[in-house]
Design a protein around this motif. Structure first.
Motif, PDB file in Angstrom:
ATOM      1  N   LEU A   3      -1.562   3.873  -7.854  1.00 34.73           N
ATOM      2  CA  LEU A   3      -2.708   3.440  -7.038  1.00 34.73           C
ATOM      3  C   LEU A   3      -3.597   2.447  -7.770  1.00 34.73           C
ATOM      4  CD1 LEU A   3      -3.753   6.655  -5.102  1.00 34.73           C
ATOM      5  CD2 LEU A   3      -2.807   4.553  -4.170  1.00 34.73           C
TER       6      LEU A   3
ATOM      7  N   VAL B 198       0.846  -1.201   0.000  1.00 32.93           N
ATOM      8  CA  VAL B 198       0.000   0.000   0.000  1.00 32.93           C
ATOM      9  C   VAL B 198       0.884   1.256   0.000  1.00 32.93           C
ATOM     10  CG1 VAL B 198      -1.732   1.311   1.314  1.00 32.93           C
ATOM     11  CG2 VAL B 198      -1.908  -1.195   1.153  1.00 32.93           C
TER      12      VAL B 198
ATOM     13  N   LEU C  94      -3.011  -1.203  -7.085  1.00 36.84           N
ATOM     14  CA  LEU C  94      -3.443  -1.748  -5.797  1.00 36.84           C
ATOM     15  C   LEU C  94      -4.667  -2.644  -5.929  1.00 36.84           C
ATOM     16  CD1 LEU C  94      -3.251   0.736  -2.804  1.00 36.84           C
ATOM     17  CD2 LEU C  94      -2.044  -1.421  -3.138  1.00 36.84           C
TER      18      LEU C  94
ATOM     19  N   ALA D  38       2.595   1.838  -3.351  1.00 34.21           N
ATOM     20  CA  ALA D  38       1.628   2.274  -4.377  1.00 34.21           C
ATOM     21  C   ALA D  38       1.337   3.767  -4.230  1.00 34.21           C
ATOM     22  CB  ALA D  38       0.343   1.462  -4.257  1.00 34.21           C
ATOM     23  N   PHE D  39       1.201   4.221  -2.982  1.00 38.81           N
ATOM     24  CA  PHE D  39       0.960   5.654  -2.734  1.00 38.81           C
ATOM     25  C   PHE D  39       2.175   6.480  -3.131  1.00 38.81           C
ATOM     26  CE2 PHE D  39      -2.708   4.410  -0.210  1.00 38.81           C
ATOM     27  CZ  PHE D  39      -3.583   5.463  -0.458  1.00 38.81           C
TER      28      PHE D  39
END
Length: 230
Positions: free
Chosen positions: A58, A49, A61, A52-53
């Motif tokens: 995103l 997570v 995800l 991905a940020f």
């Protein structure tokens, strides 16, 4: 920017500290083994997570998070199996990992579409080799033989797709993904011996266990770094 790289590096360092703690628990045979394992597995979900940020991927995800959560559940049931040797726990672990590999494979096919003789032929060859090894090494798999066979096919399909992606793209992210998938594959090859082979000396089993854990958690780390740098 250096800020993003620094934060990714910090995430990797924390994750590697969790892995060090898990390997220590595995070698010492400590009571806290399952807790250390699940903490490390929660670590890769959080890292997925986080990366991905940081990388702005995103949309990835939606594919990767379910696969990571399935790996987390797979780890829990394989950990339970290690504790009480109930084959239904191994079977549940296998089912969760099967679903996870399906998720990883679909994600790779989305990034790098195409079915070819390699990503069909190599998994079939791996399946045949698995059945030969199971027979020749006298592994006591019994009713788990065929579920494990199908698992081997899907695992090899994932690895071949990741390696093809790495060789085609030649980018840093794609290479990390390929290396991660190859380590994941090595880990799952070792798990067959870890749980179904009779070792003459306990230190041999401990060595295989450490190899299994290190390749698995480093493999997932490789895949996550790959996604973070694609």
């Amino acid at each position: 920017t250096m800020g993003t790289e620094g934060m990714m590096t910090a995430g990797v360092v924390i994750y590697l500290c969790l892995l060090g703690n898990l390997l220590r628990a595995a070698v010492c045979g400590s009571q806290g083994y399952l807790a250390a394992k699940m903490t490390n597995s929660a670590g890769f979900v959080a890292l997925g997570v986080f990366f991905a940020f940081l990388s702005g991927h995103l949309s990835y995800l939606a594919w990767i998070l379910p696969a990571l959560l399935l790996c987390f559940l797979g780890d829990f049931f394989i950990g339970l199996f290690r504790k009480n040797r109930k084959s239904r726990h191994f079977m549940l672990g296998l089912i969760f990992f099967l679903a996870a590999h399906l998720g990883f494979s679909l994600f790779l096919l989305m990034l790098h579409p195409g079915i070819d003789p390699f990503n069909i032929g190599i998994p079939l060859a791996v399946g045949v080799v698995f059945l030969l090894v199971e027979r020749l090494c006298g592994l006591k798999m019994r009713k788990l033989r065929w579920p494990a066979f199908f698992y081997a096919l899907l695992l090899a399909f994932f690895m071949v797709n990741a390696l093809e992606f790495a060789l085609d793209r030649r980018s840093v992210g794609a290479l990390w993904t390929g290396v991660g998938a190859a380590l994941f594959f090595a880990s799952d090859v070792s798990i067959i011996f870890l749980y179904f082979h009779t070792f003459r000396r306990p230190e041999q089993k401990t060595a295989v266990h450490v190899f299994n854990l290190a390749t698995y958690y480093l493999g997932i780390l490789g895949i996550l770094i790959g996604l973070g740098t694609l």
